[in-house]
Design a protein around this motif. Sequence first.
Motif, PDB file in Angstrom:
ATOM      1  N   MET A   1       0.826  -1.204   0.000  1.00 58.22           N
ATOM      2  CA  MET A   1       0.000   0.000   0.000  1.00 58.22           C
ATOM      3  C   MET A   1       0.863   1.259   0.000  1.00 58.22           C
ATOM      4  SD  MET A   1      -3.361  -0.868   2.351  1.00 58.22           S
ATOM      5  CE  MET A   1      -2.462  -1.334   3.823  1.00 58.22           C
ATOM      6  N   LEU A   2       1.926   1.248   0.784  1.00 58.36           N
ATOM      7  CA  LEU A   2       2.825   2.406   0.834  1.00 58.36           C
ATOM      8  C   LEU A   2       3.535   2.610  -0.498  1.00 58.36           C
ATOM      9  CD1 LEU A   2       4.402   1.943   4.378  1.00 58.36           C
ATOM     10  CD2 LEU A   2       2.855   3.773   3.665  1.00 58.36           C
ATOM     11  N   ALA A   3       3.974   1.499  -1.124  1.00 58.17           N
ATOM     12  CA  ALA A   3       4.670   1.603  -2.411  1.00 58.17           C
ATOM     13  C   ALA A   3       3.748   2.166  -3.489  1.00 58.17           C
ATOM     14  CB  ALA A   3       5.206   0.231  -2.829  1.00 58.17           C
ATOM     15  N   VAL A   4       2.491   1.708  -3.492  1.00 49.37           N
ATOM     16  CA  VAL A   4       1.527   2.221  -4.474  1.00 49.37           C
ATOM     17  C   VAL A   4       1.269   3.705  -4.226  1.00 49.37           C
ATOM     18  CG1 VAL A   4      -0.860   2.065  -5.258  1.00 49.37           C
ATOM     19  CG2 VAL A   4       0.461  -0.024  -4.875  1.00 49.37           C
ATOM     20  N   SER A   5       1.106   4.092  -2.968  1.00 49.44           N
ATOM     21  CA  SER A   5       0.862   5.504  -2.641  1.00 49.44           C
ATOM     22  C   SER A   5       2.055   6.370  -3.029  1.00 49.44           C
ATOM     23  CB  SER A   5       0.573   5.653  -1.142  1.00 49.44           C
ATOM     24  OG  SER A   5      -0.557   4.890  -0.773  1.00 49.44           O
ATOM     25  N   TYR A   6       3.255   5.881  -2.749  1.00 48.97           N
ATOM     26  CA  TYR A   6       4.466   6.623  -3.083  1.00 48.97           C
ATOM     27  C   TYR A   6       4.597   6.790  -4.597  1.00 48.97           C
ATOM     28  CZ  TYR A   6       9.456   7.663  -3.584  1.00 48.97           C
ATOM     29  OH  TYR A   6      10.662   8.236  -3.920  1.00 48.97           O
TER      30      TYR A   6
ATOM     31  N   VAL B   1       4.343  10.073  -9.521  1.00 47.35           N
ATOM     32  CA  VAL B   1       3.859  10.180 -10.912  1.00 47.35           C
ATOM     33  C   VAL B   1       2.966  11.397 -11.073  1.00 47.35           C
ATOM     34  CG1 VAL B   1       2.404   9.080 -12.653  1.00 47.35           C
ATOM     35  CG2 VAL B   1       4.116   7.736 -11.425  1.00 47.35           C
ATOM     36  N   LEU B   2       2.050  11.621 -10.139  1.00 49.20           N
ATOM     37  CA  LEU B   2       1.171  12.789 -10.228  1.00 49.20           C
ATOM     38  C   LEU B   2       1.966  14.080 -10.080  1.00 49.20           C
ATOM     39  CD1 LEU B   2      -1.973  11.653  -8.175  1.00 49.20           C
ATOM     40  CD2 LEU B   2      -1.798  11.963 -10.649  1.00 49.20           C
ATOM     41  N   GLY B   3       2.950  14.075  -9.161  1.00 44.71           N
ATOM     42  CA  GLY B   3       3.765  15.263  -8.978  1.00 44.71           C
ATOM     43  C   GLY B   3       4.610  15.591 -10.192  1.00 44.71           C
ATOM     44  N   THR B   4       4.976  14.576 -10.977  1.00 40.75           N
ATOM     45  CA  THR B   4       5.823  14.791 -12.154  1.00 40.75           C
ATOM     46  C   THR B   4       5.019  15.075 -13.407  1.00 40.75           C
ATOM     47  OG1 THR B   4       7.487  13.303 -11.207  1.00 40.75           O
ATOM     48  CG2 THR B   4       7.652  13.780 -13.568  1.00 40.75           C
ATOM     49  N   PHE B   5       3.953  14.324 -13.612  1.00 41.75           N
ATOM     50  CA  PHE B   5       3.214  14.435 -14.869  1.00 41.75           C
ATOM     51  C   PHE B   5       1.827  15.056 -14.717  1.00 41.75           C
ATOM     52  CE2 PHE B   5       5.964  10.631 -15.149  1.00 41.75           C
ATOM     53  CZ  PHE B   5       6.788  11.041 -16.190  1.00 41.75           C
ATOM     54  N   GLY B   6       1.361  15.238 -13.489  1.00 37.73           N
ATOM     55  CA  GLY B   6       0.043  15.809 -13.291  1.00 37.73           C
ATOM     56  C   GLY B   6       0.061  17.323 -13.424  1.00 37.73           C
TER      57      GLY B   6
ATOM     58  N   GLY C   1       0.016  21.164 -12.412  1.00 37.67           N
ATOM     59  CA  GLY C   1       0.615  21.841 -11.268  1.00 37.67           C
ATOM     60  C   GLY C   1       2.081  22.104 -11.525  1.00 37.67           C
ATOM     61  N   SER C   2       2.733  22.725 -10.586  1.00 36.25           N
ATOM     62  CA  SER C   2       4.139  23.099 -10.739  1.00 36.25           C
ATOM     63  C   SER C   2       4.967  22.512  -9.603  1.00 36.25           C
ATOM     64  CB  SER C   2       4.299  24.614 -10.755  1.00 36.25           C
ATOM     65  OG  SER C   2       5.658  24.978 -10.771  1.00 36.25           O
ATOM     66  N   ILE C   3       6.103  21.912  -9.966  1.00 34.61           N
ATOM     67  CA  ILE C   3       6.998  21.339  -8.975  1.00 34.61           C
ATOM     68  C   ILE C   3       7.661  22.421  -8.124  1.00 34.61           C
ATOM     69  CG2 ILE C   3       9.175  21.346 -10.259  1.00 34.61           C
ATOM     70  CD1 ILE C   3       7.740  18.375  -8.321  1.00 34.61           C
ATOM     71  N   SER C   4       7.570  23.663  -8.573  1.00 37.45           N
ATOM     72  CA  SER C   4       8.197  24.774  -7.822  1.00 37.45           C
ATOM     73  C   SER C   4       7.524  24.975  -6.468  1.00 37.45           C
ATOM     74  CB  SER C   4       8.128  26.068  -8.635  1.00 37.45           C
ATOM     75  OG  SER C   4       6.775  26.429  -8.885  1.00 37.45           O
ATOM     76  N   LYS C   5       6.314  24.477  -6.296  1.00 39.17           N
ATOM     77  CA  LYS C   5       5.635  24.602  -5.000  1.00 39.17           C
ATOM     78  C   LYS C   5       6.415  23.911  -3.888  1.00 39.17           C
ATOM     79  CE  LYS C   5       0.746  25.341  -6.033  1.00 39.17           C
ATOM     80  NZ  LYS C   5      -0.622  24.832  -5.806  1.00 39.17           N
ATOM     81  N   LEU C   6       7.207  22.917  -4.264  1.00 45.75           N
ATOM     82  CA  LEU C   6       7.987  22.208  -3.250  1.00 45.75           C
ATOM     83  C   LEU C   6       8.986  23.120  -2.558  1.00 45.75           C
ATOM     84  CD1 LEU C   6       8.804  18.730  -4.861  1.00 45.75           C
ATOM     85  CD2 LEU C   6       7.461  19.152  -2.803  1.00 45.75           C
ATOM     86  N   PHE C   7       9.417  24.181  -3.239  1.00 47.15           N
ATOM     87  CA  PHE C   7      10.419  25.069  -2.666  1.00 47.15           C
ATOM     88  C   PHE C   7       9.810  26.054  -1.669  1.00 47.15           C
ATOM     89  CE2 PHE C   7      12.265  23.467  -6.539  1.00 47.15           C
ATOM     90  CZ  PHE C   7      13.576  23.199  -6.169  1.00 47.15           C
ATOM     91  N   ASP C   8       8.503  26.003  -1.526  1.00 49.75           N
ATOM     92  CA  ASP C   8       7.811  26.818  -0.530  1.00 49.75           C
ATOM     93  C   ASP C   8       7.568  25.937   0.701  1.00 49.75           C
ATOM     94  OD1 ASP C   8       6.252  28.425   1.008  1.00 49.75           O
ATOM     95  OD2 ASP C   8       4.699  28.767  -0.516  1.00 49.75           O
TER      96      ASP C   8
ATOM     97  N   GLN D   1      14.388  15.249  -7.493  1.00 46.34           N
ATOM     98  CA  GLN D   1      14.887  14.634  -6.272  1.00 46.34           C
ATOM     99  C   GLN D   1      14.123  15.112  -5.040  1.00 46.34           C
ATOM    100  OE1 GLN D   1      19.602  13.864  -7.440  1.00 46.34           O
ATOM    101  NE2 GLN D   1      19.075  15.427  -5.956  1.00 46.34           N
ATOM    102  N   GLY D   2      13.738  16.385  -5.044  1.00 46.90           N
ATOM    103  CA  GLY D   2      12.962  16.897  -3.914  1.00 46.90           C
ATOM    104  C   GLY D   2      11.640  16.173  -3.770  1.00 46.90           C
ATOM    105  N   LEU D   3      10.967  15.922  -4.912  1.00 46.73           N
ATOM    106  CA  LEU D   3       9.695  15.209  -4.874  1.00 46.73           C
ATOM    107  C   LEU D   3       9.895  13.773  -4.396  1.00 46.73           C
ATOM    108  CD1 LEU D   3       6.671  15.091  -5.501  1.00 46.73           C
ATOM    109  CD2 LEU D   3       7.261  14.489  -7.866  1.00 46.73           C
ATOM    110  N   LEU D   4      10.960  13.133  -4.861  1.00 46.88           N
ATOM    111  CA  LEU D   4      11.234  11.767  -4.429  1.00 46.88           C
ATOM    112  C   LEU D   4      11.486  11.705  -2.921  1.00 46.88           C
ATOM    113  CD1 LEU D   4      13.626  10.581  -7.297  1.00 46.88           C
ATOM    114  CD2 LEU D   4      11.223   9.961  -6.983  1.00 46.88           C
ATOM    115  N   PHE D   5      12.224  12.684  -2.404  1.00 48.41           N
ATOM    116  CA  PHE D   5      12.544  12.677  -0.982  1.00 48.41           C
ATOM    117  C   PHE D   5      11.297  12.979  -0.139  1.00 48.41           C
ATOM    118  CE2 PHE D   5      14.148  14.219   3.035  1.00 48.41           C
ATOM    119  CZ  PHE D   5      15.230  13.397   3.293  1.00 48.41           C
ATOM    120  N   VAL D   6      10.533  13.978  -0.563  1.00 50.31           N
ATOM    121  CA  VAL D   6       9.315  14.324   0.187  1.00 50.31           C
ATOM    122  C   VAL D   6       8.329  13.164   0.171  1.00 50.31           C
ATOM    123  CG1 VAL D   6       7.294  15.841   0.221  1.00 50.31           C
ATOM    124  CG2 VAL D   6       9.566  16.800  -0.156  1.00 50.31           C
ATOM    125  N   GLY D   7       8.190  12.524  -1.010  1.00 52.17           N
ATOM    126  CA  GLY D   7       7.283  11.377  -1.096  1.00 52.17           C
ATOM    127  C   GLY D   7       7.718  10.245  -0.189  1.00 52.17           C
TER     128      GLY D   7
END
Length: 350
Positions: free
Chosen positions: A42-47, A52-57, A59-66, A297-303
Motif C-alpha cells: 500500500m505504501l509503495a503504491v501511494s508513493y 507520478v502525479l507530482g511529475t506528470f500531473g 501543477g508546478s513542482i516549484s511549489k515544493l520550494f515553498d 529529487q525533492g519530490l522523491l525525498f518528500v514522497g
Amino acid sequence: MRKSGESASDETSNTMVDRVRGGRPMLWFLVEGNRVLVACVMLAVSYALLVVLGTFGPGSISKLFDPAPIASTFTPTIIGIIMGVTLILTFNQFVLAEELGPVGDQRERMAGAMEFRRDTEDAVDRTTSPPEPSAFLRGLVDATGDRADELIATLESDPDLDEAVRQDVREYAEGIAADAERVADKLEGKQFGQFEVVKAALEYNYSWKIYTGNRVRNRHEETLPHDIDAQLEELLEVLSFFGPAREHFKTLYFRWEIITLSRSLAYLALPALAVSAYMILVFEVGDVAGVIAGFDQGLLFVGLAFAVGVTPFAIFLSYILRVVTVAKWTLAIGPFILRETDRGEDVGWE
C-alpha cells in the motif's frame, strides 16, 4: 481422495479462494498476506502515485520550494499518528476489559468453557479434548469425517435401501468426508496466533453442510431407515459444535491481532513522528535539488518521507482489513448463510 458431491459454485464452494471475488490476489491482499508486507504494498503504491502525479500531473513542482505545502502536509500526519495510537489504546481497553473482570466473571468464563468441552467430547465420543485450538478444531473436523465414513458403510450394508435415497445420502456423506480430510490436513500442526488456523477453519463450510444435511433428511423422511437417520443426526450434531468453537477461537484471534497491532504501532509511532517533525522543522527542498531519471529529487525525498510518516496508518489499515473481512465472512453462525447461495429454485421453506 474422494470427490465432493457438494455444489462447486462460487457461492457455496468449500475453498475460500473460490468464494472471494478477485481470486488469489484479492484473498492474499485481504487476509492471507503478511500484514507488514501488505502495508508495504500500500505504501509503495501511494508513493509511486504521488511521484507520478507530482511529475506528470497538472501543477508546478516549484511549489515544493515553498515550506508552507510541506508543513501543511506533515502537520496532519503528526496529528494522525497521535490519534491512531490513541485509537489503538482504546481498542486495547476493550480487549483487556474481558481479562480484568472480577473473580465471579472469570469463574463463569471458566465454567462455560469447561461445559462446552465436555459437551463436545460427548458428541465426538472422546474422553479428553486437546487444549490447542488447531488440534481441537481438527478433532471436530475428523469426527465429522468419521461420521460420514460410518454413514457410507451403513448405506452399503443395507441391500433393501431405495437406490435414490442411497445415492443422495452417499453424495452428501462423501462430500463431507473428502472436505474433512482436506481441512484436517490444513489444521495439522498449526500454531495459534498465525492466520492459518482461522483460515483453515474458514475453509470448512459447515453452515452449508448443516443446511444440506437437513435437506437430505427432510427429503427422504418417509423412506429413510431409522439407523441411517440416527447417523445423520449425529453427523449434524458434531457439525453444530464446529460453529461455536470456530467463533470462540476467531474472537481470541481478533484480540491477538489487536495486541500485535498495538505493539507494531508502538514501535513505529516515534520514528514516524520524528521524520514528520524533521520535515516541518529542518528540511529544505533546495538541499536535494536535482533530477534522477526524469524525476525531481525533492519530490522523491518528500514522497519517501511522507510514506514513512504514514507507515503506522498503513500498518493499522492492513490489520483492520483482515479483521473486518473475517468478521464479515463470519457474521452469521449455524445454518444461516448471508452470501448468495446456489440453491436453484429452492428459495422458500420446505
